[in-house]
Scaffold this active site. Sequence first.
Site, mmCIF file in Angstrom:
data_model
loop_
_atom_site.group_PDB
_atom_site.id
_atom_site.type_symbol
_atom_site.label_atom_id
_atom_site.label_comp_id
_atom_site.label_asym_id
_atom_site.label_seq_id
_atom_site.Cartn_x
_atom_site.Cartn_y
_atom_site.Cartn_z
ATOM 1 N N LYS A 172 -26.898 1.888 -6.960
ATOM 2 C CA LYS A 172 -27.276 0.594 -7.541
ATOM 3 C C LYS A 172 -26.079 0.028 -8.282
ATOM 4 C CE LYS A 172 -28.473 -1.272 -11.308
ATOM 5 N NZ LYS A 172 -27.930 -2.623 -11.099
ATOM 6 N N GLY A 225 -21.660 2.691 -18.040
ATOM 7 C CA GLY A 225 -22.063 1.393 -18.582
ATOM 8 C C GLY A 225 -22.037 1.429 -20.092
ATOM 9 N N SER A 226 -22.847 0.569 -20.696
ATOM 10 C CA SER A 226 -22.805 0.433 -22.151
ATOM 11 C C SER A 226 -23.571 1.565 -22.841
ATOM 12 C CB SER A 226 -23.415 -0.910 -22.546
ATOM 13 O OG SER A 226 -24.771 -0.921 -22.142
ATOM 14 N N ASN A 227 -23.295 1.760 -24.110
ATOM 15 C CA ASN A 227 -23.973 2.814 -24.875
ATOM 16 C C ASN A 227 -25.471 2.576 -24.974
ATOM 17 O OD1 ASN A 227 -21.222 3.299 -25.509
ATOM 18 N ND2 ASN A 227 -22.019 4.700 -27.055
ATOM 19 N N GLY A 230 -26.961 3.426 -21.710
ATOM 20 C CA GLY A 230 -26.769 4.853 -21.464
ATOM 21 C C GLY A 230 -27.740 5.713 -22.249
ATOM 22 N N GLU A 247 -20.988 7.886 -18.794
ATOM 23 C CA GLU A 247 -19.655 7.420 -19.191
ATOM 24 C C GLU A 247 -19.850 6.073 -19.865
ATOM 25 O OE1 GLU A 247 -16.957 9.040 -19.165
ATOM 26 O OE2 GLU A 247 -17.590 10.711 -17.918
ATOM 27 N N CYS A 281 -13.080 0.120 -20.222
ATOM 28 C CA CYS A 281 -13.636 1.062 -21.205
ATOM 29 C C CYS A 281 -12.514 1.706 -21.994
ATOM 30 C CB CYS A 281 -14.480 2.112 -20.507
ATOM 31 S SG CYS A 281 -13.618 2.895 -19.162
ATOM 32 N N GLU A 382 -17.499 -1.977 -30.012
ATOM 33 C CA GLU A 382 -16.832 -2.373 -28.760
ATOM 34 C C GLU A 382 -17.037 -3.873 -28.529
ATOM 35 O OE1 GLU A 382 -18.431 -1.153 -24.880
ATOM 36 O OE2 GLU A 382 -16.415 -0.474 -24.350
HETATM 37 P P1 NAD Z 1 -24.483 -2.180 -18.679
HETATM 38 O O1 NAD Z 1 -24.931 -0.995 -19.475
HETATM 39 O O2 NAD Z 1 -25.025 -3.494 -19.035
HETATM 40 O O3 NAD Z 1 -24.831 -1.953 -17.130
HETATM 41 C C1 NAD Z 1 -24.383 -0.831 -16.404
HETATM 42 C C2 NAD Z 1 -25.330 -0.598 -15.236
HETATM 43 O O4 NAD Z 1 -26.596 -0.183 -15.735
HETATM 44 C C3 NAD Z 1 -25.585 -1.849 -14.391
HETATM 45 O O5 NAD Z 1 -25.638 -1.490 -13.025
HETATM 46 C C4 NAD Z 1 -26.953 -2.280 -14.887
HETATM 47 O O6 NAD Z 1 -27.676 -3.055 -13.947
HETATM 48 C C5 NAD Z 1 -27.615 -0.937 -15.117
HETATM 49 N N1 NAD Z 1 -28.805 -0.967 -15.989
HETATM 50 C C6 NAD Z 1 -29.125 -1.890 -16.941
HETATM 51 N N2 NAD Z 1 -30.320 -1.578 -17.496
HETATM 52 C C7 NAD Z 1 -30.742 -0.431 -16.913
HETATM 53 C C8 NAD Z 1 -31.907 0.381 -17.057
HETATM 54 N N3 NAD Z 1 -32.877 0.066 -17.925
HETATM 55 N N4 NAD Z 1 -32.035 1.481 -16.281
HETATM 56 C C9 NAD Z 1 -31.061 1.819 -15.405
HETATM 57 N N5 NAD Z 1 -29.951 1.077 -15.206
HETATM 58 C C10 NAD Z 1 -29.782 -0.033 -15.955
HETATM 59 O O7 NAD Z 1 -22.885 -2.162 -18.721
HETATM 60 P P2 NAD Z 1 -21.873 -3.267 -18.127
HETATM 61 O O8 NAD Z 1 -21.898 -4.478 -18.995
HETATM 62 O O9 NAD Z 1 -22.097 -3.432 -16.668
HETATM 63 O O10 NAD Z 1 -20.464 -2.520 -18.304
HETATM 64 C C11 NAD Z 1 -19.699 -2.579 -19.453
HETATM 65 C C12 NAD Z 1 -19.806 -1.287 -20.251
HETATM 66 O O11 NAD Z 1 -19.449 -0.176 -19.436
HETATM 67 C C13 NAD Z 1 -18.868 -1.228 -21.437
HETATM 68 O O12 NAD Z 1 -19.533 -0.688 -22.540
HETATM 69 C C14 NAD Z 1 -17.767 -0.278 -20.970
HETATM 70 O O13 NAD Z 1 -17.059 0.380 -21.993
HETATM 71 C C15 NAD Z 1 -18.547 0.664 -20.128
HETATM 72 N N6 NAD Z 1 -17.673 1.378 -19.192
HETATM 73 C C16 NAD Z 1 -17.431 2.704 -19.404
HETATM 74 C C17 NAD Z 1 -16.580 3.408 -18.554
HETATM 75 C C18 NAD Z 1 -16.324 4.870 -18.762
HETATM 76 O O14 NAD Z 1 -15.923 5.539 -17.812
HETATM 77 N N7 NAD Z 1 -16.509 5.408 -19.951
HETATM 78 C C19 NAD Z 1 -15.978 2.741 -17.495
HETATM 79 C C20 NAD Z 1 -16.222 1.369 -17.311
HETATM 80 C C21 NAD Z 1 -17.096 0.702 -18.167
#
Ligand code: NAD
Length: 491
Positions: A172, A225-227, A230, A247, A281, A382
């Site tokens: 996804k 994704g975001s904290n 996550g 991550e 990130c 962040e």
């Molecule tokens: P996000 O958390 O909004 O989304 C990430 C993914 O999660 C998307 O595919 C989203 O559709 C999905 N998602 C959203 N709600 C969900 C739920 N309830 N259940 C399951 N999946 C769900 O993050 P974003 O805005 O896409 O990305 C930016 C963030 O990612 C920043 O915080 C960045 O630091 C982090 N990031 C971390 C790394 C790492 O390796 N540590 C790498 C890249 C980005």
Amino acid sequence: MRLLNFIDGQWVAPVGEEFQQDYDPATGEVLLEVPRSGREDAVRAIAAAKQAFKTWRLVPAPKRGEILFRVGQLLMDRKVELAREMTREMGKVTLEAQGDVQEGIDMAFYMAGEGRRSFGYTTPSELPDKFAMATRDPIGVAGIITPWNFPMAIPTWKIFPALVAGNTVVFKPASETPHLAYQLVKILEEAGVPKGVVNLVFGSGQEVGETLISHPDVALISFTGSNETGRHVAEVAGGSLKRVSLELGGKNAIIVMDDADLELAVDGIIWSAFGTTGQRCTACSRLIVQAGIYDELKERLKARIGALKLGAGLDSSTDVGPLINRQAMEKVHKYVQIGKDEGAHLEIGGEVATDARLSSGNFYLPTLFTDVSMEMRIAQEEIFGPVLSMIKVKSLEEAVEVNNRVTYGLSSSIFTSNVNAAFRAIRDLLTGIVYINAGTIGAEIHLPFGGTRGTGNGHREAGTAALDFFSEWKAVYVDYSGKLQRAQIDD
Ligand code: NAD
């Protein structure tokens, strides 16, 4: 163009026949229509992956690796074209987009090689005429949930090790970057991945993501994704004891000591803070500077930041592209206001770009704050945009303390010409990645990638560490003594 889901080897429309639009963040132009899938689509994909696991787990790992090798070759052939599409879809400048695809290529060849390694080990048994070994087993269906900022690299970090280890996948991607996800899965199909082994379902986190993290037939969740998201993923998926790799975000710092090569440091800072418009990130958003060179570094940075050229990523003269969407711009601007209210001094930037040439995109001026203290929100949270905060310190000990006093632990860096200081920093900086005399960004795929504390839950991507997440250890004992031998009892 209208994209479709990929389920059980077929390109199919979502059950609800609903689609949404994908935009170019530099121009606002509509690029594509993308399925807005629901729970039923995800459930179908999970069922296909579950079925395919029965046969894929038995395909010899070197053969699985050979498919990945072909994937690597196809990615290489299409690198320039894929990078171009990436720039249009999420804005990063073309050279960086090429780097993003290159990470996918590197990972494909690396994991292809793991098909012939994926080492276990043998070890002497404590009993005579008995053989002991540990091997890696595949686990099952892997739910892969990715963000938009590395639309090729991050999916490949997850999907390739999952596949070479013998798992099947439901992918996804982020709603903002469907086109690159589609291109990647097309390539996997073309390279010969059997039907059902990789499935792609476009849709929201609330619908498709929730189904993956809660479905009993999904054994693993690999999430970046975001904290905030996550933490929710960990709670839901952990409730059914799924294996979960998270991550998450970062609040990464570069430390600059009085004895640093300032020219080199400025290059590293500009690249780490404003590359990908600060949306990495590992982006540097805090600059921890020893007092003796604070003013000089500030002046040099102001000059360089003021000269950065904003524009569409496809324009080769652009240094800094757009932010991903309007909400991201609003978030960055909100933090700039918070910084001012907290008493930080805005040196440069701090507003939406007003240039008429940029008016239809999401452009924000690269921003520098000085007089920032460690506790301020702009130094703790962040922002995920082009905002850099300078914090003054007296010593290495204080610099390390400031670096470590955030909830995140992804990347850190120190510029110094003192080898003793460098090694102390390596020992004491509490991040998963440490750079010496380089910025905070630019991980290589054969080393473990990930962060400590609030950046994740202890797993690592990339390198052989990725295989530890995507496989299960099995201990095997072969007793060829012909009699009952009881461990810990008979000797
Ligand atoms: P996000 O958390 O909004 O989304 C990430 C993914 O999660 C998307 O595919 C989203 O559709 C999905 N998602 C959203 N709600 C969900 C739920 N309830 N259940 C399951 N999946 C769900 O993050 P974003 O805005 O896409 O990305 C930016 C963030 O990612 C920043 O915080 C960045 O630091 C982090 N990031 C971390 C790394 C790492 O390796 N540590 C790498 C890249 C980005």
